[in-house]
Motif scaffolding. Structure first.
Motif, mmCIF file in Angstrom:
data_model
loop_
_atom_site.group_PDB
_atom_site.id
_atom_site.type_symbol
_atom_site.label_atom_id
_atom_site.label_comp_id
_atom_site.label_asym_id
_atom_site.label_seq_id
_atom_site.Cartn_x
_atom_site.Cartn_y
_atom_site.Cartn_z
ATOM 1 N N SER A 85 26.716 -59.605 -18.412
ATOM 2 C CA SER A 85 25.727 -58.795 -19.136
ATOM 3 C C SER A 85 26.413 -57.944 -20.197
ATOM 4 O O SER A 85 25.946 -57.844 -21.338
ATOM 5 C CB SER A 85 24.975 -57.877 -18.172
ATOM 6 N N ALA A 86 27.516 -57.311 -19.802
ATOM 7 C CA ALA A 86 28.232 -56.412 -20.713
ATOM 8 C C ALA A 86 28.830 -57.171 -21.888
ATOM 9 O O ALA A 86 28.771 -56.709 -23.037
ATOM 10 C CB ALA A 86 29.323 -55.668 -19.949
ATOM 11 N N GLN A 97 15.688 -55.029 -10.806
ATOM 12 C CA GLN A 97 15.624 -55.790 -9.572
ATOM 13 C C GLN A 97 14.364 -56.638 -9.637
ATOM 14 O O GLN A 97 13.257 -56.122 -9.783
ATOM 15 C CB GLN A 97 15.574 -54.885 -8.339
ATOM 16 N N ALA A 98 14.521 -57.949 -9.577
ATOM 17 C CA ALA A 98 13.387 -58.861 -9.687
ATOM 18 C C ALA A 98 13.727 -60.188 -9.026
ATOM 19 O O ALA A 98 14.898 -60.543 -8.885
ATOM 20 C CB ALA A 98 13.003 -59.082 -11.154
ATOM 21 N N LEU A 136 18.305 -58.658 -21.221
ATOM 22 C CA LEU A 136 17.528 -58.317 -20.026
ATOM 23 C C LEU A 136 18.134 -59.102 -18.874
ATOM 24 O O LEU A 136 18.206 -60.337 -18.931
ATOM 25 C CB LEU A 136 16.058 -58.688 -20.213
ATOM 26 N N THR A 137 18.588 -58.407 -17.833
ATOM 27 C CA THR A 137 19.233 -59.080 -16.710
ATOM 28 C C THR A 137 18.568 -58.667 -15.415
ATOM 29 O O THR A 137 18.225 -57.497 -15.223
ATOM 30 C CB THR A 137 20.749 -58.788 -16.692
ATOM 31 N N ILE A 138 18.355 -59.641 -14.517
ATOM 32 C CA ILE A 138 17.660 -59.365 -13.263
ATOM 33 C C ILE A 138 18.464 -59.883 -12.075
ATOM 34 O O ILE A 138 19.247 -60.830 -12.196
ATOM 35 C CB ILE A 138 16.247 -59.988 -13.239
ATOM 36 N N LEU A 145 18.108 -63.466 -21.834
ATOM 37 C CA LEU A 145 17.703 -63.223 -20.453
ATOM 38 C C LEU A 145 18.775 -63.776 -19.526
ATOM 39 O O LEU A 145 19.184 -64.937 -19.671
ATOM 40 C CB LEU A 145 16.365 -63.907 -20.153
ATOM 41 N N GLU A 146 19.232 -62.935 -18.602
ATOM 42 C CA GLU A 146 20.198 -63.378 -17.600
ATOM 43 C C GLU A 146 19.544 -63.278 -16.221
ATOM 44 O O GLU A 146 19.029 -62.226 -15.843
ATOM 45 C CB GLU A 146 21.442 -62.495 -17.630
ATOM 46 N N VAL A 147 19.556 -64.366 -15.483
ATOM 47 C CA VAL A 147 19.009 -64.399 -14.133
ATOM 48 C C VAL A 147 20.183 -64.429 -13.154
ATOM 49 O O VAL A 147 20.872 -65.436 -13.026
ATOM 50 C CB VAL A 147 18.096 -65.626 -13.929
ATOM 51 N N GLY A 148 20.422 -63.299 -12.503
ATOM 52 C CA GLY A 148 21.576 -63.161 -11.614
ATOM 53 C C GLY A 148 22.586 -62.206 -12.217
ATOM 54 O O GLY A 148 23.604 -62.621 -12.780
ATOM 55 N N THR A 149 22.319 -60.906 -12.105
ATOM 56 C CA THR A 149 23.180 -59.890 -12.726
ATOM 57 C C THR A 149 24.575 -59.867 -12.120
ATOM 58 O O THR A 149 25.573 -59.751 -12.840
ATOM 59 C CB THR A 149 22.544 -58.491 -12.570
ATOM 60 N N GLY A 150 24.630 -59.967 -10.791
ATOM 61 C CA GLY A 150 25.926 -59.881 -10.116
ATOM 62 C C GLY A 150 26.620 -58.567 -10.399
ATOM 63 O O GLY A 150 26.032 -57.494 -10.280
#
Length: 217
Positions: free
Chosen positions: A95-96, A134-135, A106-108, A85-90
């Motif tokens: 993520s990649a 988007q979360a 899962l990234t938000i 889980l990544e919080v802050g996709t930027g």
């Protein structure tokens, strides 16, 4: 100089800097090499894609320097088959890279613009194991089960218990914490049963997390 050559030389220089800091994980470096950094950088900053400087992106956010991004992933120690889980996709760069090492990412992010642009970049790389949403990351993420690894790229005032509860036993979480008004430090928590082992890693430039979804961007 062609774009491909710029990427190749930028990555080679990065590897030298990272090795000097003790980062030599072959799987991680291979994942970074397979993820063209210039794809995630605004065109006007292309020459700085592999530099250690922070780069402004949309919505007042920033892309951390590539050295910092890889150092964080080095400490996260992702293994094959894990859920992240990544919080802050930027921009979607981390993520990649993580998608090339984990089973599922899962990234938000609170900004629709950032999640839309990150999705476009992820799709262009053919990565199918990344879910982007988007979360609001300030209050936890319910209904998604547990994760082997959690990484946060915005700072909390204290370690967010609602995320540590979503770790499997043996899992770990890395998040920036505001140590003082002007000091932010990256901290890793490793879960063993119901206990957590805390380790302070290094200072980072991350900004405090902002609650609620962005309504305009």
């Amino acid at each position: 100089m062609t774009a491909r050559l710029v990427e190749k030389e930028g990555f080679a220089a990065l590897v030298l800097r990272l090795r000097a800091e003790g980062v030599s994980d072959l799987d991680l470096l291979t994942a970074v090499e397979q993820t063209p950094r210039s794809l995630f950088v605004p065109p006007q900053f292309a020459e700085h894609a592999y530099s250690s400087r922070t780069i402004p992106i949309e919505c007042g956010s920033f892309l951390e320097g590539v050295d910092l991004a890889v150092r964080i992933l080095h400490h996260l120690k992702i293994k094959p088959g894990q859920r992240v889980l990544e919080v802050g996709t930027g921009s979607g760069f981390m993520s990649a890279v993580m998608a090339r090492m984990a089973e599922r990412v899962l990234t938000i992010d609170r900004y629709k613009t950032l999640t839309t642009n990150a999705q476009r970049r992820i799709d262009s790389l053919g990565l199918r194991n990344v879910i982007i949403r988007q979360a609001d990351g300030s209050a936890g993420l319910q209904g998604e089960g547990t994760f082997d690894r959690i990484v946060v790229t915005a700072a909390f005032n204290s370690m967010p218990r609602f995320y540590t509860d979503q770790l499997v036993s043996g899992g770990s979480m890395i998040a920036p914490l505001m140590i003082s008004e002007n000091e932010c430090r990256l901290v890793r928590l490793t879960k063993t049963g119901s206990r957590f082992e805390r380790e302070e890693l290094f200072d980072t430039p991350y900004l405090p997390i902002v609650p609620r979804l962005a309504s305009q961007l």
